[in-house]
Design a protein around this motif. Structure first.
Motif, short mmCIF file in Angstrom:
data_model
loop_
_atom_site.label_atom_id
_atom_site.label_comp_id
_atom_site.label_asym_id
_atom_site.label_seq_id
_atom_site.Cartn_x
_atom_site.Cartn_y
_atom_site.Cartn_z
N LYS A 7 0.84 -1.21 0.00
CA LYS A 7 0.00 0.00 0.00
C LYS A 7 0.86 1.25 0.00
O LYS A 7 0.50 2.27 -0.59
N PHE A 73 -7.89 0.17 7.54
CA PHE A 73 -7.81 -0.30 6.17
C PHE A 73 -8.87 0.35 5.29
O PHE A 73 -8.60 0.79 4.17
N TYR A 77 -8.22 2.88 2.20
CA TYR A 77 -8.74 2.48 0.89
C TYR A 77 -9.65 3.55 0.32
O TYR A 77 -9.63 3.85 -0.88
N SER A 78 -10.47 4.16 1.19
CA SER A 78 -11.40 5.19 0.73
C SER A 78 -10.71 6.53 0.51
O SER A 78 -11.11 7.31 -0.36
N ILE A 83 -5.24 3.36 -4.56
CA ILE A 83 -5.33 1.96 -4.12
C ILE A 83 -6.53 1.27 -4.77
O ILE A 83 -6.43 0.14 -5.25
N ALA A 84 -7.67 1.95 -4.80
CA ALA A 84 -8.86 1.38 -5.45
C ALA A 84 -8.61 1.18 -6.93
O ALA A 84 -9.02 0.16 -7.51
N ASN A 87 -6.52 -1.88 -7.46
CA ASN A 87 -7.30 -3.09 -7.28
C ASN A 87 -8.20 -3.36 -8.49
O ASN A 87 -8.36 -4.50 -8.93
#
Length: 360
Positions: A7, A73, A77-78, A83-84, A87
């Motif tokens: 991350k 986490f 992520y938000s 990061i999103a 993914n």
């Protein structure tokens, strides 16, 4: 732990390289701080309350922190769109790869002596081999071996095959030799503090001599400290050998954790985004396997009198690890030392130490 470092790579995209270095150091510092505070807290609760109270406290703590970790986490992520997006790209690749494989033309080869369109029966061994070769386990290792950083990864993993740490094997040996428990605890605390210092020193060195060379110098500084542990084998005066062993291990933590950070950053920089999870998984499994082998070695050589054998084996493994990393550095840079700079350095030192004729 590797997930946190992964991350960090995504979060540092678009920023200077120093940002990733600093994030790695902070993450490792949090990890080492937790490893330092955990046994201290446990010892205090056991000493002043009871063993049962210690177990209840840590069970409660684990339950609470699990939800805190989950919340962190989700927040990261938000709060970090990169990061999103990373993914989503990985999911898209996993959905498109099977389609590409099924759309490929299939060629049918007819073997003499068989009916057209009916392939010959394959042996059971060949079927097993095909299943193994197509398994995700073998595929993951293939991806790992193809990486440019495979040698640094193996070098780091070999450092887990050792008893030269304040783990259960060395602690039991020290207690058998008559070292008080509080002295061992102090040694473990000093070792953890030295490890924390590595998270401060590493960014400074990395910014001046590059990640590769920081890994080289930090590793061989660790190796030099472990020479004290090897020397303790031949010391027979009281508990001096035990103190030498603890001192060498504690001092080596500075180079060890700096080397750990250097290898992790090389993996972050050189492993492609699509392979990071696979490479990280294989790296963790390799480290865990070698850590397990160290305990198996402790079962085989179980007599505390023979701890010197474990020390020699561990030191030999560390030496092999250093040679592997040195070979990797030489393969990348085509040299290890700047020998052409040695005469210039000597000249500068000579002028600094000895005054010029005009000053005499």
């Amino acid at each position: 732990m590797y997930t946190s470092f992964k991350k960090a790579v995504v979060m540092s995209e678009g920023h200077p390289p120093a940002v990733l270095t600093r994030m790695n150091s902070v993450i490792r510092g949090i990890d080492l701080s937790s490893k330092l505070l955990s046994p201290v807290t446990t010892g205090l609760i056991i000493s002043f309350v009871s063993l049962k109270a210690s177990a209840i406290t840590f069970a409660f703590w684990a339950t609470i922190t699990a939800w805190v970790e989950y919340w962190l986490f989700i927040s990261v992520y938000s709060g970090v769109p990169a990061i999103a997006q990373s993914n989503e790209r990985r999911i898209l690749r996993s959905m498109t790869n099977p389609v590409e494989e099924t759309d490929a033309p299939v060629s049918v080869y007819i073997v003499p002596g068989t009916e057209e369109g009916n392939p010959p029966r394959r042996s059971a061994m060949l079927k097993v081999f095909d299943r193994v070769s197509k398994s995700s386990f073998v595929g993951a290792w293939r991806v790992y071996i193809k990486q440019e950083v495979v040698l640094p990864g193996v070098s780091l993993a070999l450092l887990f095959f050792t008893v030269l740490s304040f783990g259960t094997l060395m602690t039991a040996t020290l207690q058998w030799e008559g070292i008080p428990t509080y002295i061992i605890g102090i040694g473990r605390g000093i070792s953890a503090t030295v490890g924390l210092a590595a998270t401060v020193v590493y960014p400074l060195m990395q910014s001046r001599i590059s990640t590769l060379r920081t890994g080289l110098w930090s590793f061989w500084s660790q190796w030099s400290c472990l020479l004290v542990c090897v020397g303790s084998i031949w010391v027979k005066k009281g508990n001096i050998a035990s103190y030498m062993l603890m001192g060498g291990v504690a001092a080596s933590r500075l180079g060890l954790w700096m080397f750990d950070l250097a290898v992790i950053q090389q993996m972050q920089d050189q492993v492609s985004e699509s392979d990071r999870c696979v490479v990280g998984g294989v790296q963790n499994s390799l480290q865990s396997a070698l850590d397990l082998m160290a305990y198996v070695l402790g079962i085989i050589v179980s007599n505390p009198k023979d701890f010197w054998i474990l020390t020699i084996i561990s030191f030999s493994t560390v030496t092999l690890s250093g040679l592997i990393y040195t070979v990797h550095l030489y393969r990348i840079r085509n040299h290890i030392f700047h020998f052409e700079k040695i005469p210039l350095l000597s000249k500068c030192l000579f002028k600094f130490i000895l005054p010029s004729r005009g000053e005499t």
